[in-house]
Design a protein around this motif. Structure first.
Motif, short mmCIF file in Angstrom:
data_model
loop_
_atom_site.label_atom_id
_atom_site.label_comp_id
_atom_site.label_asym_id
_atom_site.label_seq_id
_atom_site.Cartn_x
_atom_site.Cartn_y
_atom_site.Cartn_z
N GLU A 169 0.82 -1.22 0.00
CA GLU A 169 0.00 0.00 0.00
C GLU A 169 0.85 1.26 0.00
OE1 GLU A 169 -1.25 -2.41 2.63
OE2 GLU A 169 -2.24 -3.28 0.91
N VAL A 170 1.88 1.29 -0.81
CA VAL A 170 2.72 2.47 -0.92
C VAL A 170 2.59 3.10 -2.30
CG1 VAL A 170 5.10 3.32 -0.90
CG2 VAL A 170 4.38 1.62 0.78
N VAL A 171 2.57 2.26 -3.30
CA VAL A 171 2.71 2.74 -4.68
C VAL A 171 1.61 3.73 -5.08
CG1 VAL A 171 1.55 0.74 -5.76
CG2 VAL A 171 3.31 1.97 -7.03
N GLU A 172 0.45 3.61 -4.46
CA GLU A 172 -0.63 4.56 -4.82
C GLU A 172 -0.44 5.92 -4.16
OE1 GLU A 172 -0.97 1.96 -2.86
OE2 GLU A 172 -2.47 2.22 -1.29
N HIS A 173 0.56 6.02 -3.29
CA HIS A 173 0.79 7.30 -2.63
C HIS A 173 2.00 8.06 -3.21
CE1 HIS A 173 -2.20 6.47 0.45
NE2 HIS A 173 -1.67 5.27 0.61
#
Lengths: 384, 247
Positions: B135-139
């Protein structure tokens, strides 16, 4: 270790699957838990029906097996459940426009021939005396872990490891099992009269007594199904008592019988799985369906599993893709369910004392006539 | 940022409180805790497969260098350290690091936490056997470049596990309207739907970074068991991929 297909189980189904899949171009690793020595006492025989024979023919192993096989030209069903009204029905292969229904082969003969054939195949590796422990699946591969620590990566895993399949357990696929408080007893006999290539099923309450002709005219394989405690008691008889018991149970149709092999015995069950596929994994043969040994269904159904799977994955870049596996499941599940239901019904009625030979006959014909050609013939005849 | 030695008692107390908050499975981060067992199972399984380990053994991940990007309070770093891995946990949000450090200390775990981004780690020259990219890449501002940077942080034969949220109408309703506004699971504005990434887009970025995708599946919430599960079919909202760096 890396391959296309990993097959767990090196019984008849596992070996045939290995040969068939290598025949259509896949590299196969087959895991043989028992090792070759472990299968030296299979006393059962199999009636190979025509579709199964065609498959064995296709990869050139049939001619060798045929030498020790006995053609099944006629079948007769005797109903002793009502002693006052003993009925007998007979049917001939010509009725379904064939020379013979199939061939009877001893499982051991089949096994030996398959092993010899398999040893000459270049793209099959058999791992002996190692045990399947676990499978883990990714989108693009399965990883099969063995007790020795060896790990095999493949595109497809086939569980052909029998009625107590460990693959099935690891995949968390549930089974629906029916028990009958009934055991089967298998052995070989010689008899006074020639069998004339006729196989005979003799029904009496408790279950059928089936005499299957072998290649020698005066030798047959017997499967006797009856109440569990009765089978246990019979197995304990000395050889004179035993021979007299089987001669009586056979209705003396081939003269005096005498046993010429060891005995094997196993509980009769009917078992089917709800699903046969899971991501990159498929269950075939007894891992997916177990039937009571009536009507020559067991191995023939397994061979149909193998044939259907091979047809679907032949020439595919990814033999383990879910799309293909679902297609396989769809192709096979109805047939397996139907046959399991039919044999279950047939076995229940054979256990009860209201057995009807006539009904058994029509059901047996339905089952044997599994090829489309035969089916259409039967429909014509109003039998299907 | 303050190091362990320089922070005063009051600060320590504050971080302890915040750590307690991070690790309270019924508190502010409840949805994360709810999903964590499923994510953790997945991560453990992929590392087991890749490095042929079995967590039935003690210290199964001994000798494996793991980088946890966006480690937050350490919800993934700590279980990895418990399995024997050498864990580096980084977070771009400086306030998370002392929280994670405080909790690791309370748990008696030796984890290397620091404020860093993937880019800044590259300069250190260290590479890892496994990167947890959950859940990092979308940020991030430029996902494509970010994934390339991550690939550079991987040792040959290493694996990256990357999860994110799909850009579908379903994800809009569930992740934004549902989780942020209706259920108030997450602070409003946590996610920007337009920045969500479709599986094909992510798979392209991964291939572009010369990694090989070996697994992809969805995380789905079973509404009856009220538990997260993986699904090999449904990637319509939350999904995860595993990729390896060819030798």
């Amino acid at each position: 270790m890396k391959t296309d297909v990993t097959i767990v189980g090196a019984g008849l189904a596992g070996l045939i699957a290995s040969i068939q899949l290598s025949h259509i171009g896949y590299n196969v690793v087959c895991i043989d838990y028992e090792g070759e020595k472990g299968k030296k006492n299979d006393l059962r025989s199999t009636a190979l029906l025509l579709p199964s024979i065609n498959l064995l023919k296709a990869f050139g192993v049939w001619e060798q097996i045929k030498i020790n096989a006995c053609p099944m030209q006629s079948m007769r069903i005797r109903d002793l459940s009502d002693e006052k009204n003993i009925t007998e029905v007979k049917f001939h292969a010509q009725e379904i426009a064939e020379e013979e229904f199939g061939y009877n082969v001893q499982n051991q003969t089949l096994y030996n021939n398959l092993v010899t054939f398999l040893k000459q195949s270049k793209n099959i590796t058999v791992i002996h005396n190692d045990k399947f422990m676990n499978v883990r699946t990714r989108t693009n591969a399965t990883f099969t872990e063995l007790k020795s620590g060896l790990r095999i990566q493949s595109k497809l895993l086939i569980g052909a490891d029998g009625r107590n399949s460990s693959v099935r357990e690891k995949l968390e696929i549930n089974t629906k099992t029916k028990t009958y408080n009934q055991h089967a007893l298998a052995f070989k006999v010689k008899h006074e009269k020639s069998h004339e290539n006729i196989s005979t099923e003799i029904y009496k309450s408790g279950g059928p007594f089936t005499i299957v002709p072998l290649a020698e005219p005066k030798q047959s394989a017997i499967i006797w199904m009856d109440n569990t405690s009765k089978i246990h008691n019979i197995a304990k008889l000395d050889s004179t008592q035993f021979n007299s018991a089987i001669t009586i149970r056979s209705g003396n149709c081939l003269g005096a019988l005498s046993r010429i092999s060891e005995l094997t015995s196993w509980p009769v069950i009917s078992q089917i799985t709800k699903n046969t596929v899971k991501e990159r994994c498929v269950l075939i043969a007894e891992a997916a369906h177990v039937l009571p040994p009536i009507g020559a269904q067991g191995l023939n159904m397994s061979i149909q599993d193998i044939r259907a799977l091979a047809n679907i994955i032949e020439g595919e870049e990814d033999p383990g893709s879910m799309e293909l596996l679902r297609k396989y499941e769809k192709t096979r599940i109805r047939d397996s369910k139907l046959r399991t239901k039919l044999i279950h019904g047939l076995n229940l009625s054979s256990i009860s004392n209201k057995f009807h030979a006539q009904k058994a006959r029509s059901m047996a014909i339905q089952l044997i006539a599994s090829s489309p050609k035969l089916r259409s013939f039967l429909i014509e005849k109003g039998l299907g | 940022m303050p190091t362990d030695q320089s922070i005063d008692q009051k600060e320590i107390k504050k971080f302890e409180q915040m750590a307690a908050e991070w690790w309270d499975s019924q508190g502010k981060f409840k949805p994360l805790h709810h999903m964590n067992p499923c994510r953790l199972d997945y991560i453990i399984k992929q590392i087991e497969i890749e490095f042929n380990r079995s967590t039935t053994n003690q210290n199964a991940f001994n000798g494996i260098d793991i980088l946890d990007i966006g480690c937050g309070g350490g919800l993934l770093s700590e279980p990895m350290a418990r399995l024997g891995a050498n864990v580096t946990g980084v977070d771009a949000a400086a306030k998370n690091i002392p929280i994670a450090q405080t909790h690791a200390k309370q748990s008696g775990l030796d984890i290397h936490y620091k404020v860093a981004t993937a880019e800044s780690l590259l300069e250190d020259g260290k590479q890892f056997d496994a990167i947890l990219n959950m859940e990092v890449v979308e940020h991030v501002r430029n996902p494509k470049e970010y994934i390339k940077t991550c690939a550079k942080l991987l040792k040959p034969n290493g694996i990256m596990i990357c999860s994110t949220i799909n850009r579908t109408s379903k994800s809009f309703f569930l992740a934004i309207l549902g989780a942020e506004y209706v259920l108030r699971w997450l602070p409003k504005g946590t996610h920007d739907w337009k920045k969500f990434i479709k599986p094909d887009e992510l798979l392209n970025m991964i291939s572009n970074a010369e990694l090989e995708v070996v697994d992809k599946r969805g995380f789905v919430l079973n509404p009856i068991a009220w538990e997260w599960q993986t699904s090999d079919r449904d990637m319509s909202v939350n999904y995860v991929t595993t990729s390896t760096k060819p030798y």
